[in-house]
Design a protein around this motif. Structure first.
Motif, PDB file in Angstrom:
ATOM      1  N   ALA A  86      39.206  38.559  38.266  1.00 58.55           N
ATOM      2  CA  ALA A  86      38.820  38.062  39.605  1.00 58.55           C
ATOM      3  C   ALA A  86      40.059  38.783  40.723  1.00 58.55           C
ATOM      4  CB  ALA A  86      38.372  36.691  39.819  1.00 58.55           C
ATOM      5  N   LEU A  87      41.105  38.146  40.261  1.00 59.31           N
ATOM      6  CA  LEU A  87      42.236  38.591  41.124  1.00 59.31           C
ATOM      7  C   LEU A  87      42.616  39.910  41.129  1.00 59.31           C
ATOM      8  CD1 LEU A  87      44.952  35.686  40.036  1.00 59.31           C
ATOM      9  CD2 LEU A  87      43.237  35.684  42.027  1.00 59.31           C
ATOM     10  N   VAL A  88      42.431  40.753  40.014  1.00 61.37           N
ATOM     11  CA  VAL A  88      42.639  42.075  40.305  1.00 61.37           C
ATOM     12  C   VAL A  88      41.601  42.753  40.760  1.00 61.37           C
ATOM     13  CG1 VAL A  88      42.774  44.137  38.787  1.00 61.37           C
ATOM     14  CG2 VAL A  88      44.181  42.085  38.243  1.00 61.37           C
ATOM     15  N   GLY A  89      40.475  42.280  40.728  1.00 63.78           N
ATOM     16  CA  GLY A  89      39.230  42.833  41.409  1.00 63.78           C
ATOM     17  C   GLY A  89      39.486  42.697  42.982  1.00 63.78           C
ATOM     18  N   ALA A  90      39.754  41.800  43.350  1.00 60.89           N
ATOM     19  CA  ALA A  90      39.768  41.467  44.690  1.00 60.89           C
ATOM     20  C   ALA A  90      41.259  42.358  45.282  1.00 60.89           C
ATOM     21  CB  ALA A  90      40.522  39.986  45.186  1.00 60.89           C
ATOM     22  N   LEU A  91      42.310  42.468  44.590  1.00 62.08           N
ATOM     23  CA  LEU A  91      43.316  43.361  44.748  1.00 62.08           C
ATOM     24  C   LEU A  91      42.831  44.734  45.040  1.00 62.08           C
ATOM     25  CD1 LEU A  91      46.476  43.522  45.234  1.00 62.08           C
ATOM     26  CD2 LEU A  91      46.758  43.982  42.987  1.00 62.08           C
ATOM     27  N   LEU A  92      42.013  45.290  43.921  1.00 62.39           N
ATOM     28  CA  LEU A  92      41.468  46.476  43.998  1.00 62.39           C
ATOM     29  C   LEU A  92      40.607  46.764  44.978  1.00 62.39           C
ATOM     30  CD1 LEU A  92      40.940  47.091  40.015  1.00 62.39           C
ATOM     31  CD2 LEU A  92      42.668  48.074  41.584  1.00 62.39           C
ATOM     32  N   LEU A  93      39.657  45.965  45.513  1.00 59.48           N
ATOM     33  CA  LEU A  93      38.880  46.148  46.452  1.00 59.48           C
ATOM     34  C   LEU A  93      39.427  46.194  47.864  1.00 59.48           C
ATOM     35  CD1 LEU A  93      36.058  45.812  48.049  1.00 59.48           C
ATOM     36  CD2 LEU A  93      36.207  43.348  47.714  1.00 59.48           C
ATOM     37  N   GLY A  94      40.536  45.600  47.933  1.00 58.45           N
ATOM     38  CA  GLY A  94      41.338  45.695  49.189  1.00 58.45           C
ATOM     39  C   GLY A  94      42.104  47.034  49.060  1.00 58.45           C
ATOM     40  N   GLY A  95      42.709  47.279  48.067  1.00 59.07           N
ATOM     41  CA  GLY A  95      43.356  48.542  48.026  1.00 59.07           C
ATOM     42  C   GLY A  95      42.549  49.660  48.238  1.00 59.07           C
ATOM     43  N   TYR A  96      41.615  49.805  47.389  1.00 61.33           N
ATOM     44  CA  TYR A  96      40.869  51.311  47.951  1.00 61.33           C
ATOM     45  C   TYR A  96      40.196  51.056  49.266  1.00 61.33           C
ATOM     46  CZ  TYR A  96      41.154  52.620  42.899  1.00 61.33           C
ATOM     47  OH  TYR A  96      41.568  53.074  41.627  1.00 61.33           O
TER      48      TYR A  96
END
Length: 148
Positions: A86-96
């Motif tokens: 979940a943390l990585v998914g949020a980071l990737l969502l924001g990054g992309y």
């Protein structure tokens, strides 16, 4: 243990958004080629989201049937996987998403294509986030006797 709150996830999303936006700006200022988002990255994220969703479904079924099917070790491992994802998914969502925003208004021939790929990757990151949250919720064990 409480589920991840929206504040923590929003914080990771904002960090990713700013980081994704800054990557293109910083590399452009250094006169370095900006890496492109490939369709392989998008497919890998979609695969990870599918695996997490399948694990969430299997976990929910195990918890609803009988608690004996899902050992405590497996439940904890799945919970840790869910929280990290979940943390990585949020980071990737924001990054992309930040990377896509950085291409808005760019006078480049490839800007539209790069923005589209980054937006699709952001959607795949959102799918990872949602699937991870579903897995986290599936790991919850209700008090009382197990369902027969």
């Amino acid at each position: 243990m409480r589920p991840l709150g929206p504040g923590v996830l929003t914080g990771w999303l904002v960090v990713g958004l700013v980081g994704g936006w800054l990557v293109r700006r910083a590399l452009g200022a250094l006169d370095v080629a900006v890496p492109a988002v490939s369709w392989t990255q998008v497919l890998v994220l979609a695969f990870v989201a599918a695996v997490l969703a399948g694990t969430a479904y299997a976990t929910r079924r195990s918890v609803e049937r009988t608690r004996a099917e899902l050992s405590a070790d497996h439940a904890v491992n799945r919970l840790v996987l869910a929280r990290a994802s979940a943390l990585v998914g949020a980071l990737l969502l924001g990054g992309y998403a930040g990377h896509a925003v950085s291409w808005m208004g760019a006078a480049s021939q490839v800007a539209d294509e790069r923005m589209l790929r980054a937006l699709v990757a952001a959607l795949a990151g959102a799918a990872v986030l949602v699937a991870a949250l579903l897995l986290e919720r599936a790991c919850r064990v209700r008090s009382g006797p197990p369902a027969a």
